[in-house]
Each structure stands twice: as C-alpha cells, then as structure tokens.
Design an enzyme around this catalytic site. Structure first.
Site, PDB file in Angstrom:
ATOM      1  N   THR A 182       7.682  -1.931   1.291  1.00 24.75           N
ATOM      2  CA  THR A 182       6.629  -1.327   0.468  1.00 24.75           C
ATOM      3  C   THR A 182       6.750   0.183   0.625  1.00 24.75           C
ATOM      4  O   THR A 182       7.207   0.672   1.672  1.00 24.75           O
ATOM      5  CB  THR A 182       5.234  -1.758   0.917  1.00 24.75           C
ATOM      6  OG1 THR A 182       5.040  -1.298   2.248  1.00 24.75           O
ATOM      7  CG2 THR A 182       5.065  -3.257   0.881  1.00 24.75           C
ATOM      8  N   GLU A 327       4.077  -7.871  -0.872  1.00 22.09           N
ATOM      9  CA  GLU A 327       3.829  -8.897   0.153  1.00 22.09           C
ATOM     10  C   GLU A 327       3.648 -10.286  -0.456  1.00 22.09           C
ATOM     11  O   GLU A 327       3.593 -11.274   0.267  1.00 22.09           O
ATOM     12  CB  GLU A 327       2.558  -8.542   0.950  1.00 22.09           C
ATOM     13  CG  GLU A 327       2.699  -7.355   1.874  1.00 22.09           C
ATOM     14  CD  GLU A 327       2.504  -6.000   1.189  1.00 22.09           C
ATOM     15  OE1 GLU A 327       2.587  -5.933  -0.054  1.00 22.09           O
ATOM     16  OE2 GLU A 327       2.273  -5.007   1.899  1.00 22.09           O
ATOM     17  N   LYS A 435     -17.320   6.340  -2.552  1.00 25.63           N
ATOM     18  CA  LYS A 435     -18.634   5.918  -2.094  1.00 25.63           C
ATOM     19  C   LYS A 435     -19.624   7.051  -2.368  1.00 25.63           C
ATOM     20  O   LYS A 435     -19.550   8.100  -1.756  1.00 25.63           O
ATOM     21  CB  LYS A 435     -18.585   5.593  -0.604  1.00 25.63           C
ATOM     22  CG  LYS A 435     -19.609   4.563  -0.246  1.00 25.63           C
ATOM     23  CD  LYS A 435     -19.287   3.891   1.063  1.00 25.63           C
ATOM     24  CE  LYS A 435     -20.177   2.657   1.215  1.00 25.63           C
ATOM     25  NZ  LYS A 435     -20.098   2.041   2.486  1.00 25.63           N
ATOM     26  N   TRP A 440     -20.680   1.979  -4.384  1.00 29.04           N
ATOM     27  CA  TRP A 440     -19.271   2.128  -4.727  1.00 29.04           C
ATOM     28  C   TRP A 440     -19.063   2.460  -6.197  1.00 29.04           C
ATOM     29  O   TRP A 440     -19.700   1.880  -7.070  1.00 29.04           O
ATOM     30  CB  TRP A 440     -18.523   0.825  -4.418  1.00 29.04           C
ATOM     31  CG  TRP A 440     -18.270   0.622  -2.953  1.00 29.04           C
ATOM     32  CD1 TRP A 440     -18.476   1.523  -1.970  1.00 29.04           C
ATOM     33  CD2 TRP A 440     -17.770  -0.568  -2.337  1.00 29.04           C
ATOM     34  NE1 TRP A 440     -18.114   0.971  -0.751  1.00 29.04           N
ATOM     35  CE2 TRP A 440     -17.689  -0.311  -0.954  1.00 29.04           C
ATOM     36  CE3 TRP A 440     -17.371  -1.819  -2.800  1.00 29.04           C
ATOM     37  CZ2 TRP A 440     -17.225  -1.247  -0.040  1.00 29.04           C
ATOM     38  CZ3 TRP A 440     -16.914  -2.757  -1.906  1.00 29.04           C
ATOM     39  CH2 TRP A 440     -16.837  -2.480  -0.530  1.00 29.04           C
TER      40      TRP A 440
HETATM   41  P1  ADP Z   1       3.111  -0.081  -3.332  1.00 22.07           P
HETATM   42  O1  ADP Z   1       2.545   0.437  -4.626  1.00 22.07           O
HETATM   43  O2  ADP Z   1       2.147  -0.021  -2.183  1.00 22.07           O
HETATM   44  O3  ADP Z   1       4.490   0.307  -3.076  1.00 22.07           O
HETATM   45  P2  ADP Z   1       3.204  -2.652  -4.513  1.00 22.07           P
HETATM   46  O4  ADP Z   1       4.034  -2.301  -5.649  1.00 22.07           O
HETATM   47  O5  ADP Z   1       3.437  -3.886  -3.781  1.00 22.07           O
HETATM   48  O6  ADP Z   1       3.309  -1.601  -3.449  1.00 22.07           O
HETATM   49  O7  ADP Z   1       1.729  -2.483  -4.983  1.00 22.07           O
HETATM   50  C1  ADP Z   1       0.745  -3.417  -4.792  1.00 22.07           C
HETATM   51  C2  ADP Z   1      -0.564  -2.813  -5.162  1.00 22.07           C
HETATM   52  O8  ADP Z   1      -0.540  -2.281  -6.484  1.00 22.07           O
HETATM   53  C3  ADP Z   1      -1.697  -3.798  -5.173  1.00 22.07           C
HETATM   54  O9  ADP Z   1      -2.185  -4.052  -3.885  1.00 22.07           O
HETATM   55  C4  ADP Z   1      -2.705  -3.084  -6.066  1.00 22.07           C
HETATM   56  O10 ADP Z   1      -3.407  -2.092  -5.362  1.00 22.07           O
HETATM   57  C5  ADP Z   1      -1.829  -2.393  -7.070  1.00 22.07           C
HETATM   58  N1  ADP Z   1      -1.730  -3.199  -8.293  1.00 22.07           N
HETATM   59  C6  ADP Z   1      -0.768  -4.053  -8.651  1.00 22.07           C
HETATM   60  N2  ADP Z   1      -1.008  -4.576  -9.859  1.00 22.07           N
HETATM   61  C7  ADP Z   1      -2.178  -4.047 -10.291  1.00 22.07           C
HETATM   62  C8  ADP Z   1      -2.979  -4.195 -11.473  1.00 22.07           C
HETATM   63  N3  ADP Z   1      -2.617  -4.973 -12.468  1.00 22.07           N
HETATM   64  N4  ADP Z   1      -4.124  -3.486 -11.526  1.00 22.07           N
HETATM   65  C9  ADP Z   1      -4.511  -2.672 -10.526  1.00 22.07           C
HETATM   66  N5  ADP Z   1      -3.799  -2.492  -9.395  1.00 22.07           N
HETATM   67  C10 ADP Z   1      -2.647  -3.161  -9.282  1.00 22.07           C
END
Ligand code: ADP
Length: 535
Positions: A182, A327, A435, A440
């Site tokens: 990640t 994950e 917040k 929120w």
């Molecule tokens: P990172 O961006 O941390 O490298 P990921 O690509 O695995 O890793 O991102 C996962 C995160 O992206 C999710 O936990 C969420 O916060 C965000 N995310 C993924 N898809 C969506 C979506 N459709 N709408 C909003 N947030 C999203």
C-alpha cells in the site's frame, strides 16, 4: 467432488485453450505502436519466460519484482512468476524514491523486470538496493538501453531460445502468488501477500453479474495499473471469461484512452475518477463519442454524482461505483440497483448510485463505534468500517502480528454508513474526517458536491483548526483554466445540498491539486501546503 487446488496458471491455460484466438492488444511503451497477439500466443511466451526465469535461478517462493506499465510482457510476467510458485511483486514506479528502495529491500526481491523507461530511475536507486541480483528489461534488442546496472538481460533475447513447454507445478492453493504494497500515506509502505486461492476466488466473484459481469463478449480496457491494488483483479478475471484485453501501456491521457476505446471497440473499463476526468476534458474539447462502451467501473475514491450523470446521460455508459482496498485483493463492494430500490424516486435512486454499494458475496462488512459495538444499518449512523472474508488480508507481509481482530475483522480505516437496503457509503477516511463542534462532517460528500459545479475540475476538503468549533472544513479548488469562478459562487452552488453548518467557510484556489501515485487527492500534501501558507 474433485479437489483441484485453485491456481492462477489455470486462468491463462483456460483462455489459451478455449479462447485461443481472442486478442490481447498493447500500446507499447517504447514508441506507442500497437502490438497484437492472442491468448494462445501469450501462453506460449509465458511458458518461455517461466523457463527463462528458472534458467537464471528463480526458485519457488522467490520474490520477483516488476516495475512496469500494463503491457503484454507484464501480463506474461505475472503468470510466469506466480504460475511457477514464485511471488510476483508489483512495484509502483510513481512512489517516492525512498519508498521504492524500502519496498524492494523489504520484499528481498532477487530479480526485477522493468520497462526500459524506468532504467535511469533504477540506476539512481541501485547503490541503496540490498537484494536485487538480476535485472530484465522488458523490451527487444532494438530498444534495449545502455545502462550502468549489472546483470542486465533483454526480455526478448532471454526468452527467444527457451522452450515453450513448461509444466506448472501442482501448488497448494494457499501458496502466495503476488505481493503489493500500500502506498503508505502514514509510516512505511506495508505489503499485502495474495495467494492463488484469494486471487481466483476474487476473480470468480468480480466476474459475476452482480459485480463486473465481464464475459467473452467484452473488450476490456485495463486502465488500472498492474502496479496498483492488483489491477483490481482484471488480469485474472478477463482471461477466465475469455474477454479481449486492451493494455494501454504508459499513455493514460484522455486522447490516448479515447483512441483505444474507439479503435478496439472497448465495451468495459475500470479506473479512478481522475482518469475519467481527463477523458471528459479531452472529449469536451475535441468532441467524440463512447459508442462501444457499455459499462465503466469507478473506484479508488468517491465518484461524484455529476460523473455518473455525464457518463449515463451524455454517453449512454452505465456506471458501477466500487470500493476496495489493497488489503482486500482489492474488491469489497459494488453498487448496482436491486429490484427493491428500483421503485424509489429518481432522486432517491441517485442518492444510492453514489454510494459504494453492497459487499460482493465472499466478503462481509460491519460498522462499529469506538468501543467496538456494532452500529445500526440506518443509512445515517457513521462508524468504523470493518471487513472480513475470503480474500481479505490476515497479516501484513513479514509483520509480527495479525492485522485483524480476534473475530477476524480488519479495520479498513474508513468511516461509513450502511443503509437499510444494505448499501454502504464511505463518508471519509478516519484520518480525513472533520470534527466540528463535536459532530462529524464528511469531506467526501462536500468534495462530491463541489465537483458538480461545471467550472470545478477537482475539489478537496481538509479540516483546519478553529478556535470555536475545533475544526472547520476548508474547500480547495482547481478550476478550469479559462474560468473566473469565485469562491462565493461555488459556495452558493453548494448551498441547500448539505446541512448549512457543513458548508466550508472559505474556498482556496490552486493551479493544480496534488495527486498520490494512485491518482487520488493527496490530502497530506494539501495540509502541508496550507500550513506553510499560514506560516
Ligand atoms: P492507498 O490509497 O492507501 O494506497 P488503496 O488503493 O488500497 O490504498 O486504497 C484504499 C482506500 O481507498 C480505501 O480504504 C478508501 O479509503 C479509498 N477508496 C477506495 N475506493 C473508494 C470509493 N469508491 N470511494 C471512496 N473511497 C474509496
């Protein structure tokens, strides 16, 4: 019943055997020219590569890294590495240098396959790399670059003399197949190790009608990079379905994406909202249609309502909003309307369309409060989103402890609601939530609405310190280049669409909103930019 272990190599074997003449089309990274061949040829060359990797010493369990765009050679590498029982580690070349060094050393990769364009980048990092022994440049002899790197092979030369006979070993289905880190917006990047089992179960699920519904009638433009979040599973699910694959190489600008959609008659594609924004910007300027496209999957960050409307009303393309994370292999939810909600008013239905959707069967979701108690599915109560399931990670690579709780639930780091129909909506990342006066505010929802303003290209909302309210939302806007839109006009546009006290007090304009390596809004950089401005 027979008990054959799930194995990634079987997906390509199946495609070659029963969809052998279906094409894989690549825009080559060397010169932008188009390369075409079939699943049958892809399997033959994958076996040559599997033999070649063994000839240079790759053994079962070794980590073999790739640093490459979506191309036919990268696809061959995925299958050749995992198929023989080694682990295919996809490295995101757009990460910061220090993150790439950390990732390559942490994974202890012994071999790296990379695009020729990344050779200078690797030369710079080389003195800090502790485990890499051999480099394979994914090109032909004509385009092989001069380099100071040691132990360098040319992909085409390396596989040319290899046999195209290779017997895939019988692997336990829980054998690790691939590794993806990640991007680590906090702390060091963390590795997620997928297995043959998790990848194939995930692929079955995302091909189902409730999810992507990809079949042998589809032409799939795989825009999600293979170095990001397992390319959303498409590199396995498309061969399983016998879909034609279109691989865009390094050219992901609006013009290049549109020309591939037209010339290859693409029916399905998947990408983050920023890529579709670039496509729209191109179409708005140059004109053009998306006649062949029937569906797009959009995820990675929230899809603005205006994007769904534009795709569907202007271009007749159905949008499916999806949520996932590295994950979780990565798919968690997909948003499709069920019969139950189909009878709601158009406005109510539109509210559901922007939600992230229902879990695909194989994963389960719940929302909890800070004490760990499960919260109601009333569509209003926000809680920490927890996930468990067949393709959800148990522990980060090489970590000492499991990442999930004693009941197997993994904290996603997202805040969400779940409505009585079962649709989940992300309201924020836990760390981005604002917040204000003890309540929120969802930055995602504010961004969504601001982006609906026709002159707003990108919008980001961050929480800033406030004496009275503790935090208040600040809206940061990247407007169209020729626009004179004012902050007040954008706030007027937003008024009435959210609770009054959610409305940002200020709007700041920037020439470009910074994006992460995955194309998401980089809020960490925006917070730094804002605090530097105050200083
Ligand atoms: P990172 O961006 O941390 O490298 P990921 O690509 O695995 O890793 O991102 C996962 C995160 O992206 C999710 O936990 C969420 O916060 C965000 N995310 C993924 N898809 C969506 C979506 N459709 N709408 C909003 N947030 C999203």
């Amino acid at each position: 019943m027979q008990n054959e272990p799930l194995s990634i190599a079987h997906a390509l074997e199946h495609a070659a055997r029963f969809h052998g003449r279906v094409e894989i089309v690549t825009r080559q990274t060397e010169n932008g020219s188009i390369h075409r061949y079939t699943y049958a040829e892809a399997l033959r060359r994958t076996k040559q590569l599997a033999n070649a990797l063994q000839s240079i010493g790759v053994k079962s369990g070794d980590r073999v890294a790739t640093m490459a765009w979506n191309t036919h050679r990268h696809l061959e590498a995925w299958y050749a590495i995992a198929g023989q029982g080694a682990i295919c580690h996809t490295v995101n070349p757009r990460l910061f240098k220090q993150q790439i060094v950390y990732i390559l050393n942490h994974a202890e990769d012994s071999v790296l396959l990379l695009d020729a364009a990344f050779v200078p980048q690797l030369e710079e990092l080389w003195p800090q790399l502790t485990s890499l022994q051999q480099i394979i440049v994914m090109t032909d002899e004509e385009h092989q670059p001069q380099t100071t790197l040691p132990n360098v092979h040319c992909y085409e030369k390396l596989i040319a003399d290899q046999s195209d006979e290779f017997t895939w070993p019988e692997l336990d289905e829980n054998t690790p197949s691939s590794l993806c880190y990640t991007s680590g917006t906090t702390g060091d990047p963390k590795g997620v190790l997928y297995t043959h089992r998790s990848n194939l179960l995930h692929s079955y699920a995302i091909n189902s009608g409730e999810a992507n519904g990809i079949s042998g009638r589809d032409v799939v433009l795989m825009t999600v990079p293979m170095f990001h979040a397992n390319s959303w599973g498409l590199a396995y699910s498309c061969p399983m379905a016998g879909a034609k694959l279109v691989l865009p190489g390094s050219q992901l600008d609006g013009n290049s994406v549109h020309s591939l959609i037209e010339t290859e008659q693409v029916t399905f594609s998947a990408a983050v909202p920023t890529l579709w924004k670039m496509l729209f910007a191109h179409l708005d300027k140059q004109g053009g249609q998306l006649d062949s496209l029937r569906q797009v999957l959009i995820g990675g960050s929230a899809v603005p309502c205006s994007m769904i409307e534009k795709f569907e009303q202007r271009y007749n393309v159905h949008v499916v909003h999806a949520w996932g994370m590295t994950e979780a292999n990565p798919t968690g939810t997909m948003c499709r309307l069920t019969n139950e909600v189909d009878s709601l008013s158009p406005a109510e239905k539109q509210k559901i369309r922007v939600k992230q959707g229902k879990p695909v069967f194989g994963v389960n979701l719940k929302i909890i409060n800070d004490e760990g108690a499960e919260l109601p599915h009333d569509g209003v109560t926000m809680g920490r989103l927890m996930i468990k399931g067949l393709w959800v990670m148990q522990r980060y690579y090489k970590a000492e402890f499991d990442a999930f709780d004693q009941d197997g639930w993994l904290d996603t780091g997202d805040i969400a609601t779940i409505d009585p129909y079962g649709y989940m909506q992300i309201t924020d990342r836990a760390k981005d939530l604002i917040k204000s006066g003890g309540e929120w505010i969802s930055s995602v929802e504010l961004e969504n609405i601001a982006t609906g303003h026709p002159e707003v290209i990108l919008a980001a909302v961050i929480g800033i310190h406030d004496e009275t309210w503790q935090e208040r939302p600040l809206l940061i806007v990247q407007s169209a280049t020729d626009s004179n839109v004012t902050g007040q006009q954008i706030l007027d546009f937003m008024t009435g669409k959210v609770a009054k006290w959610w409305l940002p007090d200020h709007v700041e304009f920037v020439s470009e909103i910074p994006l992460t390596a995955a194309g998401k809004i980089n809020k960490k950089a925006l917070r730094e930019w804002y605090s530097n401005r105050l200083a």
